[in-house]
Design a protein around this motif. Sequence first.
Motif, PDB file in Angstrom:
ATOM      1  N   MET A 355      13.312   1.677   5.457  1.00  0.00           N
ATOM      2  CA  MET A 355      13.405   0.239   5.253  1.00  0.00           C
ATOM      3  C   MET A 355      13.329  -0.142   3.774  1.00  0.00           C
ATOM      4  SD  MET A 355      10.812  -0.940   8.308  1.00  0.00           S
ATOM      5  CE  MET A 355      11.571  -2.531   8.604  1.00  0.00           C
ATOM      6  N   VAL A 356      12.459   0.518   3.049  1.00  0.00           N
ATOM      7  CA  VAL A 356      12.216   0.177   1.644  1.00  0.00           C
ATOM      8  C   VAL A 356      12.897   1.203   0.751  1.00  0.00           C
ATOM      9  CG1 VAL A 356      10.461  -0.208  -0.125  1.00  0.00           C
ATOM     10  CG2 VAL A 356      10.005  -0.868   2.251  1.00  0.00           C
ATOM     11  N   GLN A 357      13.846   0.758  -0.031  1.00  0.00           N
ATOM     12  CA  GLN A 357      14.505   1.633  -1.001  1.00  0.00           C
ATOM     13  C   GLN A 357      13.747   1.506  -2.325  1.00  0.00           C
ATOM     14  OE1 GLN A 357      16.545  -0.577   1.035  1.00  0.00           O
ATOM     15  NE2 GLN A 357      16.367   1.215   2.351  1.00  0.00           N
ATOM     16  N   HIS A 358      13.272   2.640  -2.823  1.00  0.00           N
ATOM     17  CA  HIS A 358      12.371   2.642  -3.979  1.00  0.00           C
ATOM     18  C   HIS A 358      13.013   1.972  -5.184  1.00  0.00           C
ATOM     19  CE1 HIS A 358       9.044   3.858  -6.428  1.00  0.00           C
ATOM     20  NE2 HIS A 358       9.772   4.618  -7.211  1.00  0.00           N
ATOM     21  N   GLN A 359      12.340   0.957  -5.694  1.00  0.00           N
ATOM     22  CA  GLN A 359      12.752   0.177  -6.859  1.00  0.00           C
ATOM     23  C   GLN A 359      14.121  -0.482  -6.688  1.00  0.00           C
ATOM     24  OE1 GLN A 359      12.201   2.699 -10.333  1.00  0.00           O
ATOM     25  NE2 GLN A 359       9.979   2.462 -10.247  1.00  0.00           N
ATOM     26  N   GLN A 360      14.529  -0.622  -5.410  1.00  0.00           N
ATOM     27  CA  GLN A 360      15.747  -1.375  -5.096  1.00  0.00           C
ATOM     28  C   GLN A 360      15.422  -2.584  -4.222  1.00  0.00           C
ATOM     29  OE1 GLN A 360      18.856  -0.655  -6.344  1.00  0.00           O
ATOM     30  NE2 GLN A 360      17.734   0.848  -7.563  1.00  0.00           N
ATOM     31  N   THR A 361      14.585  -2.367  -3.203  1.00  0.00           N
ATOM     32  CA  THR A 361      14.128  -3.469  -2.355  1.00  0.00           C
ATOM     33  C   THR A 361      12.605  -3.575  -2.368  1.00  0.00           C
ATOM     34  OG1 THR A 361      14.023  -2.064  -0.377  1.00  0.00           O
ATOM     35  CG2 THR A 361      16.111  -3.196  -0.813  1.00  0.00           C
ATOM     36  N   GLY A 362      11.962  -2.712  -3.119  1.00  0.00           N
ATOM     37  CA  GLY A 362      10.509  -2.688  -3.186  1.00  0.00           C
ATOM     38  C   GLY A 362      10.049  -1.429  -3.887  1.00  0.00           C
ATOM     39  N   TYR A 363       8.881  -0.941  -3.488  1.00  0.00           N
ATOM     40  CA  TYR A 363       8.300   0.229  -4.152  1.00  0.00           C
ATOM     41  C   TYR A 363       7.656   1.112  -3.092  1.00  0.00           C
ATOM     42  CZ  TYR A 363       5.779   2.790  -7.856  1.00  0.00           C
ATOM     43  OH  TYR A 363       5.308   3.751  -8.729  1.00  0.00           O
ATOM     44  N   LEU A 364       8.133   2.372  -3.002  1.00  0.00           N
ATOM     45  CA  LEU A 364       7.544   3.348  -2.084  1.00  0.00           C
ATOM     46  C   LEU A 364       6.406   4.075  -2.785  1.00  0.00           C
ATOM     47  CD1 LEU A 364      10.573   4.997  -0.236  1.00  0.00           C
ATOM     48  CD2 LEU A 364       8.743   3.631   0.792  1.00  0.00           C
ATOM     49  N   VAL A 365       5.248   4.070  -2.150  1.00  0.00           N
ATOM     50  CA  VAL A 365       4.027   4.590  -2.749  1.00  0.00           C
ATOM     51  C   VAL A 365       3.711   5.975  -2.195  1.00  0.00           C
ATOM     52  CG1 VAL A 365       1.540   4.178  -3.028  1.00  0.00           C
ATOM     53  CG2 VAL A 365       3.139   2.247  -3.005  1.00  0.00           C
ATOM     54  N   SER A 366       3.288   6.882  -3.038  1.00  0.00           N
ATOM     55  CA  SER A 366       2.847   8.204  -2.598  1.00  0.00           C
ATOM     56  C   SER A 366       1.733   8.032  -1.564  1.00  0.00           C
ATOM     57  CB  SER A 366       2.333   9.029  -3.780  1.00  0.00           C
ATOM     58  OG  SER A 366       3.364   9.229  -4.722  1.00  0.00           O
ATOM     59  N   TYR A 367       1.835   8.761  -0.472  1.00  0.00           N
ATOM     60  CA  TYR A 367       0.958   8.554   0.678  1.00  0.00           C
ATOM     61  C   TYR A 367      -0.515   8.662   0.303  1.00  0.00           C
ATOM     62  CZ  TYR A 367      -0.731   8.929   5.501  1.00  0.00           C
ATOM     63  OH  TYR A 367      -1.377   8.721   6.694  1.00  0.00           O
ATOM     64  N   ARG A 368      -1.265   7.630   0.658  1.00  0.00           N
ATOM     65  CA  ARG A 368      -2.715   7.530   0.448  1.00  0.00           C
ATOM     66  C   ARG A 368      -3.134   7.501  -1.017  1.00  0.00           C
ATOM     67  NH1 ARG A 368      -6.173   8.578   5.063  1.00  0.00           N
ATOM     68  NH2 ARG A 368      -4.979   9.155   6.906  1.00  0.00           N
ATOM     69  N   SER A 369      -2.220   7.278  -1.934  1.00  0.00           N
ATOM     70  CA  SER A 369      -2.566   7.211  -3.353  1.00  0.00           C
ATOM     71  C   SER A 369      -2.926   5.787  -3.736  1.00  0.00           C
ATOM     72  CB  SER A 369      -1.407   7.716  -4.221  1.00  0.00           C
ATOM     73  OG  SER A 369      -1.682   7.477  -5.592  1.00  0.00           O
ATOM     74  N   VAL A 370      -4.199   5.553  -3.994  1.00  0.00           N
ATOM     75  CA  VAL A 370      -4.658   4.231  -4.419  1.00  0.00           C
ATOM     76  C   VAL A 370      -4.061   3.887  -5.778  1.00  0.00           C
ATOM     77  CG1 VAL A 370      -6.686   2.915  -5.131  1.00  0.00           C
ATOM     78  CG2 VAL A 370      -6.787   4.344  -3.074  1.00  0.00           C
ATOM     79  N   GLU A 371      -3.986   4.887  -6.659  1.00  0.00           N
ATOM     80  CA  GLU A 371      -3.454   4.649  -7.997  1.00  0.00           C
ATOM     81  C   GLU A 371      -1.989   4.232  -7.946  1.00  0.00           C
ATOM     82  OE1 GLU A 371      -5.049   7.347  -7.004  1.00  0.00           O
ATOM     83  OE2 GLU A 371      -6.967   7.216  -8.099  1.00  0.00           O
ATOM     84  N   ASP A 372      -1.194   4.917  -7.133  1.00  0.00           N
ATOM     85  CA  ASP A 372       0.222   4.574  -7.044  1.00  0.00           C
ATOM     86  C   ASP A 372       0.423   3.233  -6.340  1.00  0.00           C
ATOM     87  OD1 ASP A 372       2.880   5.136  -7.669  1.00  0.00           O
ATOM     88  OD2 ASP A 372       3.272   6.078  -5.736  1.00  0.00           O
ATOM     89  N   LEU A 373      -0.464   2.900  -5.411  1.00  0.00           N
ATOM     90  CA  LEU A 373      -0.389   1.601  -4.751  1.00  0.00           C
ATOM     91  C   LEU A 373      -0.600   0.485  -5.773  1.00  0.00           C
ATOM     92  CD1 LEU A 373      -0.040   0.105  -2.055  1.00  0.00           C
ATOM     93  CD2 LEU A 373      -2.513   0.334  -1.684  1.00  0.00           C
TER      94      LEU A 373
END
Length: 424
Positions: A355-373
Amino acid sequence: MKVLHLSTFHQFGGAAIAANRINQALNRAGFSSDMLVAETSVEEPFVTSLAKTAWQKRWNTARFALDRLTFLPFERSRNVRFAFSPGLVGTDISQHPLVQQADILHLHWTTFGFLSTRSLSKLFALPKPVVWTMHDMWAFTGGCHHSGTCEHYQNQCGNCPFLRTSAPDDLSHSGWLRKQRAYQNARLTPVGCSQWLANRAQQSRLFGELAVQSIPNPIDTKVFIPLPKAVARWELKLPETKRFILFAATKVSAVGKGFSYFQKALALLRQQLAKPHDVELLIFGAGDESLLRELPFKYHFLGSLKDSRQIVAAYSAADLFVIPSLEENLPNTIMESMACGTPVVGFEVGGIPEMVQHQQTGYLVSYRSVEDLANGIQWILDQSETAFQQLSANARNHVVTHYDETVVARQYLALYAEIQNKAY
């Protein structure tokens, strides 16, 4: 051709909302479609309640309670109380007039006392093809709705991590075998709402040689539309000049919705932002507001929203929607947010990457990474007005192209025609 959708709930929870949207989309496409649920929350065309009298409603509540009690002695902890359904309690609807009149039965989420495995067996014994749109993994596991990292569902379950005492012949194993017997002679076509779920289902021996299909949930993109932010914020009585981060869930406190990750990421974000006071939170869903009091930003809690206009306003008022769920299939909330032109930040899990295309329709975050979130949230907030408008347009276009109800209705109509003509 008549199709009957079967769902435990009418409008409570993502699976019920998706099932109801499919039913309504088919009717708007001119197709004969009805929905039978354990109990309706409101009157709606083409939706019928199994429980109509006061006694039937009490019995429906009793079945739900009994269903949960059958799992209580086995649960590992309270945290998994609603994560596993043995499927031992349900009602026989095989002789219901709507079931008898239907040419195709279309199953959705049917646990919590509506249909047991035995109830399903009686439906499968009817000379009718059955489509099963899976909104989680329950149809092909021994009882869990999401297996996490456990792969035992692929081969008879057992040694279940959700159970207090796990063993090769535990409750999950017996549940898996009951389903195997129920499915033996079924004219069954499983459908995953996401390709991720379809792939998981295909790995289970319960479905044997069945070809698992993948058809997404639909959304009415004429209802879920982008509103001007100034208008949306005025309707919700929000300050016009702030940046808003949205969090929404059927139940905010549900462990799988990842609220704790959201909270930790916001703490990091506050340290990273040059002007943290320019950012506020927008939150809607059921739950105890006391959970929100330790959040490091000012928040506006809207509670449970039922009116579609209010929901559209909430998505449109936000600069981004954050979904830190740890387990997901194809979330309606992402679809709704993107249809309203609001980009999404979420973990790379389940069907979210579809559903989410990274930096195209949003931002996909590395799983369970608080920092990346935290980084993903900041990345959206840092976009220029021009770049944000492009993100917004991309998000809206992706939903219109892939999830609009007319697109999804055509896919289901083609599937119905195919299975009705199929020789067994």
